[in-house]
Design a protein around this motif. Structure first.
Motif, PDB file in Angstrom:
ATOM      1  N   VAL A 275       0.992  -1.246  -0.064  1.00  0.00           N
ATOM      2  CA  VAL A 275      -0.053  -0.222   0.066  1.00  0.00           C
ATOM      3  C   VAL A 275       0.811   1.206  -0.157  1.00  0.00           C
ATOM      4  O   VAL A 275       1.762   1.385   0.722  1.00  0.00           O
ATOM      5  CB  VAL A 275      -0.996   0.071   1.210  1.00  0.00           C
ATOM      6  N   GLY A 276       0.397   2.210  -1.130  1.00  0.00           N
ATOM      7  CA  GLY A 276       1.451   3.391  -1.107  1.00  0.00           C
ATOM      8  C   GLY A 276       0.571   4.443  -0.485  1.00  0.00           C
ATOM      9  O   GLY A 276      -0.577   4.587  -0.860  1.00  0.00           O
ATOM     10  N   ALA A 277       0.937   5.349   0.194  1.00  0.00           N
ATOM     11  CA  ALA A 277       0.295   6.441   0.761  1.00  0.00           C
ATOM     12  C   ALA A 277       1.272   7.654   0.520  1.00  0.00           C
ATOM     13  O   ALA A 277       2.538   7.697   0.649  1.00  0.00           O
ATOM     14  CB  ALA A 277       0.208   6.419   2.241  1.00  0.00           C
ATOM     15  N   ALA A 278       0.786   8.752   0.105  1.00  0.00           N
ATOM     16  CA  ALA A 278       1.417  10.067  -0.348  1.00  0.00           C
ATOM     17  C   ALA A 278       0.722  11.333   0.331  1.00  0.00           C
ATOM     18  O   ALA A 278      -0.441  11.328   0.170  1.00  0.00           O
ATOM     19  CB  ALA A 278       1.440  10.128  -1.988  1.00  0.00           C
ATOM     20  N   ARG A 279       1.683  12.090   0.617  1.00  0.00           N
ATOM     21  CA  ARG A 279       0.959  13.501   1.543  1.00  0.00           C
ATOM     22  C   ARG A 279      -0.086  13.149   2.402  1.00  0.00           C
ATOM     23  O   ARG A 279      -0.975  13.830   2.295  1.00  0.00           O
ATOM     24  CB  ARG A 279       0.522  14.397   0.113  1.00  0.00           C
TER      25      ARG A 279
END
Length: 281
Positions: A206-210
């Motif tokens: 799972v990628g999470a940005a900002r």
């Protein structure tokens, strides 16, 4: 009070200081001298400007050497109270713990104004249970001469306990930011070098940005799929789930868009790492 100023560590929270607490604002306004360091948690020029507008005063940024060498801060402590603004939560970085201890050894009182940290925000953002995270793993920039096995060992150790892994992505002295995509490519390079069987293209990530920003972006799926996703500007983190509770499964479907077939394959894969154990509750 001359010579016995207080050193106050003030957490600015997530994404450019918009999450600084009321107590943090009060402390930053009250100190005689206000500094900031953002090499342990990047905030950017715009973030500094926003903080200055919120606080109504100028912030003096310190370099990494100035914080680690300490003497500049201690010089100002001879003349009054000093505030040090830090991204996230101040005591999450060993550098700040060491600075606090040195100040106490020299007879200065220290205080901490805690801030929202990626360590708690990342699990919340992706819908996974906080207490089921294991050791945090940092992913550095690699080269042919630098391929640390410890990254995969950290992930493997967590998976063998059925635990989730939070991956913190490297910064290049505030000049470059590792993206989700670069992180995943790095994991595959490390696997190719060390052949540990921990990560492959079917690994659920799972990628999470900002996180904490209105433009927050959360996407999950097989590693091969996430390699091609665009997560936008920094800052990014990655989570590799461990054994999943049914509520966590639903969260990954709803929040991160993970498909059922990807979840089923990953649940079977987890059994090879953590074959026995009670169903999480």
């Amino acid at each position: 009070m001359t010579g016995m100023g207080r050193l106050i560590f003030i957490g600015t929270g997530l994404m450019g200081g918009d999450w600084i607490t009321t107590r943090g604002i009060e402390a930053a306004r009250e100190v005689d001298f206000l500094f900031a360091e953002f090499y342990t948690s990047y905030i950017g020029d715009e973030g500094v400007k926003r903080l200055e507008n919120i606080l109504g005063r100028r912030i003096v940024r310190l370099s990494r050497d100035e914080v680690e060498m300490k003497e500049r801060l201690f010089k100002y402590l001879e003349d009054g109270d000093v505030g040090l603004l830090v991204g996230g939560d101040p005591m999450a970085a060993t550098t700040h713990v060491e600075l606090r201890l040195e100040a106490e050894r020299r007879g200065h009182r220290t205080d901490v104004v805690y801030g929202v940290s990626i360590f708690s925000a990342a699990p919340s953002s992706v819908g996974l249970q906080h207490y089921k995270f294991g050791r945090v793993v940092s992913v550095p920039w690699v080269s042919e001469k630098f391929m640390p096995r410890s990254v995969l060992e950290g992930i493997e150790g967590n998976l063998r306990c059925g635990l989730h892994t939070l991956l913190l992505l490297d910064l290049k002295d505030g000049e470059g930011f590792m993206s989700v995509n670069e992180c995943l490519r790095t994991l595959l390079k490390l696997e190719e070098r060390h052949e540990m069987g921990v990560v492959n293209e079917e690994t659920l990530v799972v990628g999470a940005a900002r996180i904490g920003d209105p433009t927050e972006c959360i996407k999950g799926g097989a590693l091969s799929e996430m390699l091609e996703e665009n997560f936008g500007p920094p800052l990014h983190v990655v989570v590799i789930p461990g054994r999943l509770h049914f509520v966590e499964e639903e969260a990954l479907r709803t929040i991160a868009g993970v498909r059922d077939d990807v979840l089923e394959r990953w649940k079977n894969k987890i059994e090879s790492f953590c074959p026995k154990g009670p169903t999480p509750s």
